[in-house]
Design a protein around this motif. Structure first.
Motif, PDB file in Angstrom:
ATOM      1  N   ASN A 151      46.332  27.838  36.238  1.00 54.78           N
ATOM      2  CA  ASN A 151      46.232  28.094  37.949  1.00 54.78           C
ATOM      3  C   ASN A 151      47.301  27.290  38.669  1.00 54.78           C
ATOM      4  O   ASN A 151      47.744  27.927  39.831  1.00 54.78           O
ATOM      5  CB  ASN A 151      44.617  27.660  38.353  1.00 54.78           C
ATOM      6  N   ALA A 152      47.611  26.241  38.161  1.00 51.84           N
ATOM      7  CA  ALA A 152      48.569  25.386  38.767  1.00 51.84           C
ATOM      8  C   ALA A 152      50.126  26.058  38.740  1.00 51.84           C
ATOM      9  O   ALA A 152      50.742  26.066  39.536  1.00 51.84           O
ATOM     10  CB  ALA A 152      48.763  24.051  38.245  1.00 51.84           C
ATOM     11  N   LYS A 153      50.425  26.553  37.761  1.00 53.77           N
ATOM     12  CA  LYS A 153      51.712  27.458  37.427  1.00 53.77           C
ATOM     13  C   LYS A 153      51.587  28.506  38.477  1.00 53.77           C
ATOM     14  O   LYS A 153      52.528  29.031  39.023  1.00 53.77           O
ATOM     15  CB  LYS A 153      51.691  27.913  35.957  1.00 53.77           C
ATOM     16  N   LEU A 154      50.314  29.218  38.584  1.00 53.93           N
ATOM     17  CA  LEU A 154      50.606  30.403  39.425  1.00 53.93           C
ATOM     18  C   LEU A 154      51.003  30.044  40.694  1.00 53.93           C
ATOM     19  O   LEU A 154      51.655  31.072  41.440  1.00 53.93           O
ATOM     20  CB  LEU A 154      49.183  31.230  39.196  1.00 53.93           C
ATOM     21  N   GLN A 155      50.317  29.120  41.352  1.00 56.71           N
ATOM     22  CA  GLN A 155      50.514  28.457  42.603  1.00 56.71           C
ATOM     23  C   GLN A 155      52.334  28.218  42.813  1.00 56.71           C
ATOM     24  O   GLN A 155      52.668  28.324  44.051  1.00 56.71           O
ATOM     25  CB  GLN A 155      49.908  27.283  43.047  1.00 56.71           C
ATOM     26  N   LEU A 156      52.982  28.167  41.877  1.00 59.32           N
ATOM     27  CA  LEU A 156      54.283  27.858  41.809  1.00 59.32           C
ATOM     28  C   LEU A 156      55.337  28.987  41.631  1.00 59.32           C
ATOM     29  O   LEU A 156      56.540  29.036  41.804  1.00 59.32           O
ATOM     30  CB  LEU A 156      54.866  26.758  40.786  1.00 59.32           C
ATOM     31  N   THR A 157      54.794  30.200  41.378  1.00 61.99           N
ATOM     32  CA  THR A 157      55.405  31.286  41.077  1.00 61.99           C
ATOM     33  C   THR A 157      55.698  32.116  42.351  1.00 61.99           C
ATOM     34  O   THR A 157      54.747  32.184  43.275  1.00 61.99           O
ATOM     35  CB  THR A 157      54.779  32.247  40.037  1.00 61.99           C
ATOM     36  N   THR A 158      56.830  32.862  42.205  1.00 60.94           N
ATOM     37  CA  THR A 158      57.247  33.568  43.577  1.00 60.94           C
ATOM     38  C   THR A 158      56.540  35.106  43.190  1.00 60.94           C
ATOM     39  O   THR A 158      56.144  35.644  44.317  1.00 60.94           O
ATOM     40  CB  THR A 158      58.987  33.664  43.559  1.00 60.94           C
ATOM     41  N   ALA A 159      56.639  35.522  41.753  1.00 67.67           N
ATOM     42  CA  ALA A 159      56.122  36.781  41.596  1.00 67.67           C
ATOM     43  C   ALA A 159      55.566  36.682  40.145  1.00 67.67           C
ATOM     44  O   ALA A 159      55.998  35.910  39.245  1.00 67.67           O
ATOM     45  CB  ALA A 159      56.825  37.818  41.706  1.00 67.67           C
ATOM     46  N   ILE A 160      54.822  37.619  39.766  1.00 58.60           N
ATOM     47  CA  ILE A 160      54.176  37.612  38.492  1.00 58.60           C
ATOM     48  C   ILE A 160      54.021  39.078  37.952  1.00 58.60           C
ATOM     49  O   ILE A 160      53.482  40.052  38.775  1.00 58.60           O
ATOM     50  CB  ILE A 160      52.958  37.007  38.196  1.00 58.60           C
ATOM     51  N   PHE A 161      54.559  39.428  36.774  1.00 58.60           N
ATOM     52  CA  PHE A 161      54.353  40.816  36.461  1.00 58.60           C
ATOM     53  C   PHE A 161      52.982  40.783  35.745  1.00 58.60           C
ATOM     54  O   PHE A 161      52.705  40.102  34.910  1.00 58.60           O
ATOM     55  CB  PHE A 161      55.490  41.337  35.189  1.00 58.60           C
ATOM     56  N   ALA A 162      52.231  41.915  36.274  1.00 66.58           N
ATOM     57  CA  ALA A 162      50.767  42.122  35.662  1.00 66.58           C
ATOM     58  C   ALA A 162      50.951  43.284  34.754  1.00 66.58           C
ATOM     59  O   ALA A 162      50.887  44.532  35.324  1.00 66.58           O
ATOM     60  CB  ALA A 162      49.966  42.302  36.747  1.00 66.58           C
ATOM     61  N   PRO A 163      51.146  43.270  33.465  1.00 66.60           N
ATOM     62  CA  PRO A 163      51.497  44.548  32.670  1.00 66.60           C
ATOM     63  C   PRO A 163      50.406  45.571  32.641  1.00 66.60           C
ATOM     64  O   PRO A 163      50.488  46.507  31.857  1.00 66.60           O
ATOM     65  CB  PRO A 163      51.885  43.914  31.444  1.00 66.60           C
ATOM     66  N   SER A 164      49.106  45.161  33.092  1.00 65.35           N
ATOM     67  CA  SER A 164      47.996  45.943  32.972  1.00 65.35           C
ATOM     68  C   SER A 164      46.939  45.907  34.242  1.00 65.35           C
ATOM     69  O   SER A 164      47.005  44.880  34.618  1.00 65.35           O
ATOM     70  CB  SER A 164      47.288  45.924  31.617  1.00 65.35           C
ATOM     71  N   ALA A 165      46.222  46.911  34.228  1.00 60.13           N
ATOM     72  CA  ALA A 165      45.033  46.963  35.375  1.00 60.13           C
ATOM     73  C   ALA A 165      44.060  45.685  35.089  1.00 60.13           C
ATOM     74  O   ALA A 165      43.711  45.102  35.827  1.00 60.13           O
ATOM     75  CB  ALA A 165      44.330  48.203  35.034  1.00 60.13           C
ATOM     76  N   GLY A 166      43.791  45.284  33.815  1.00 56.61           N
ATOM     77  CA  GLY A 166      43.117  44.073  33.417  1.00 56.61           C
ATOM     78  C   GLY A 166      43.799  42.802  33.833  1.00 56.61           C
ATOM     79  O   GLY A 166      43.046  41.871  34.574  1.00 56.61           O
ATOM     80  N   VAL A 167      44.983  42.738  33.724  1.00 62.62           N
ATOM     81  CA  VAL A 167      45.868  41.564  34.208  1.00 62.62           C
ATOM     82  C   VAL A 167      45.623  41.642  35.705  1.00 62.62           C
ATOM     83  O   VAL A 167      45.384  40.319  36.357  1.00 62.62           O
ATOM     84  CB  VAL A 167      47.094  41.448  33.482  1.00 62.62           C
ATOM     85  N   GLU A 168      45.931  42.444  36.296  1.00 59.87           N
ATOM     86  CA  GLU A 168      45.992  42.466  37.916  1.00 59.87           C
ATOM     87  C   GLU A 168      44.345  42.220  38.351  1.00 59.87           C
ATOM     88  O   GLU A 168      44.380  41.455  39.447  1.00 59.87           O
ATOM     89  CB  GLU A 168      46.158  43.949  38.356  1.00 59.87           C
ATOM     90  N   ALA A 169      43.426  42.732  37.887  1.00 55.53           N
ATOM     91  CA  ALA A 169      41.964  42.240  38.303  1.00 55.53           C
ATOM     92  C   ALA A 169      41.710  40.907  37.981  1.00 55.53           C
ATOM     93  O   ALA A 169      41.133  40.303  38.814  1.00 55.53           O
ATOM     94  CB  ALA A 169      41.050  43.043  37.514  1.00 55.53           C
ATOM     95  N   SER A 170      42.544  40.350  37.123  1.00 53.43           N
ATOM     96  CA  SER A 170      42.111  38.715  36.603  1.00 53.43           C
ATOM     97  C   SER A 170      42.702  37.958  37.802  1.00 53.43           C
ATOM     98  O   SER A 170      42.520  36.820  38.030  1.00 53.43           O
ATOM     99  CB  SER A 170      42.368  38.430  35.271  1.00 53.43           C
ATOM    100  N   LEU A 171      43.945  38.515  38.224  1.00 52.28           N
ATOM    101  CA  LEU A 171      44.864  37.533  39.176  1.00 52.28           C
ATOM    102  C   LEU A 171      44.239  37.557  40.411  1.00 52.28           C
ATOM    103  O   LEU A 171      44.678  36.718  41.268  1.00 52.28           O
ATOM    104  CB  LEU A 171      46.093  37.999  38.918  1.00 52.28           C
ATOM    105  N   ALA A 172      43.489  38.840  41.027  1.00 54.99           N
ATOM    106  CA  ALA A 172      42.858  38.985  42.226  1.00 54.99           C
ATOM    107  C   ALA A 172      42.276  37.597  42.773  1.00 54.99           C
ATOM    108  O   ALA A 172      41.332  37.142  42.085  1.00 54.99           O
ATOM    109  CB  ALA A 172      42.118  40.074  42.230  1.00 54.99           C
ATOM    110  N   GLY A 173      42.511  36.906  43.794  1.00 54.06           N
ATOM    111  CA  GLY A 173      41.908  35.887  44.541  1.00 54.06           C
ATOM    112  C   GLY A 173      42.694  34.626  43.902  1.00 54.06           C
ATOM    113  O   GLY A 173      42.400  33.702  44.559  1.00 54.06           O
TER     114      GLY A 173
END
Length: 290
Positions: A65-87
């Motif tokens: 979660n700390a890494k995510l806050q430092l990213t400019t963008a993240i590739f979500a290669p599937s709908a499952g990954v997208e859903a998990s990143l929401a919020g």
């Protein structure tokens, strides 16, 4: 460079140092976010009366979660990954993407299904996460002629839970396999009933070989979500896997039609096309027109 392209295993300290330079960080969501995955897998292990064996700790979740806050963008290669990143990260920093497969290779035409029945192929870690235990149960319950071929190291929990099913005469375990290409060529059906995935490459490889695909929503990945090329099953309901196995094994026409559907769907997911789409997304996201 113009960006730092960091995968999840890069240390948090690297993320911080790169972030401090002002260089944009583009990350890769190779699996669903760990906090999301842990909830799914805890439930899957609990359903079998097992202690979780996924190795996802709170420390690992906090670091991700700390890494995510430092990213400019993240590739979500599937709908499952997208859903998990929401919020967990701003929606405009999530780039919908996919993985792909090399389509410039010559592959032999599909073989005729032998009289002794189809070969059903599973490729991957033989774990609770991948739903192998549910596939083994479904295979036994389906009662079809043929064989189930398992390529991948099998988790001890699955070995114990499904010892009798793994010892069936029509189940063949190969362990870790370096070259899986020949397995796709001798298979008639591919199955991946995963509870949690990113965007599994094995599904694209199966499609590139023109195999009918039986998969969960996670196992089907982006190609399944966008094209509906797979027969969709629920790993919590192994009877859905039974139904799919029986439907294909009992109908040469269904096998042929589903294989053709896979081969048609995968044409949009060559690595060349996937890479070009990703490059375009980065250009647009970073505001670069040159």
């Amino acid at each position: 460079g113009d960006i730092a392209y960091l995968w999840p295993a890069a240390p948090l300290d690297v993320y911080r140092k790169v972030h401090d330079t002002g260089l944009p960080i583009v990350a890769e969501g190779i699996n669903t976010r760990m906090e999301h995955a842990r909830a799914i897998l805890d439930a899957a292990y609990a359903a079998e009366g097992l202690e979780p064996g996924h190795g996802i700790t709170q420390d690992r979740i906090d670091e991700e979660n700390a890494k995510l806050q430092l990213t400019t963008a993240i590739f979500a290669p599937s709908a499952g990954v997208e859903a998990s990143l929401a919020g967990a990260i701003d929606a405009d920093r999530i780039l919908s993407a996919s993985y792909g497969v090399a389509l410039d290779q010559q592959r032999p035409p599909r073989r005729a299904v032998p009289e002794e029945g189809p070969t059903v192929l599973f490729v991957g870690s033989g774990s609770i996460r991948k739903g192998l235990h549910q596939l083994l149960r479904a295979w036994a319950q389906a009662g079809i002629k043929g064989r189930l071929l398992i390529a991948g190291t099998i988790e001890p929990a699955v070995q114990t839970l499904c010892a009798d099913l793994l010892n069936r005469d029509d189940v063949q375990t190969l362990g870790f396999v370096n070259d899986v290409e020949p397995l796709y060529e001798q298979a008639d059906v591919f199955v991946l009933p995963s509870y949690e995935e990113g965007d599994p490459l094995v599904t694209y490889e199966a499609a590139a070989h023109g195999l009918p695909i039986i998969a969960s929503a996670m196992g089907a990945g982006r190609i399944g979500a966008e094209t509906g090329c797979n027969l969709l099953v629920d790993p919590d309901q192994p009877e859905t896997i039974v139904d799919a196995l029986q439907a294909l094994a009992g109908s040469p026409d269904a096998l042929r039609e589903r294989g053709e559907r896979s081969a048609a769907a995968v044409k949009a997911y060559s690595w060349m096309d996937v890479g070009a789409r990703r490059a375009d997304q980065l250009v647009r996201h970073l505001g670069r027109a040159d």
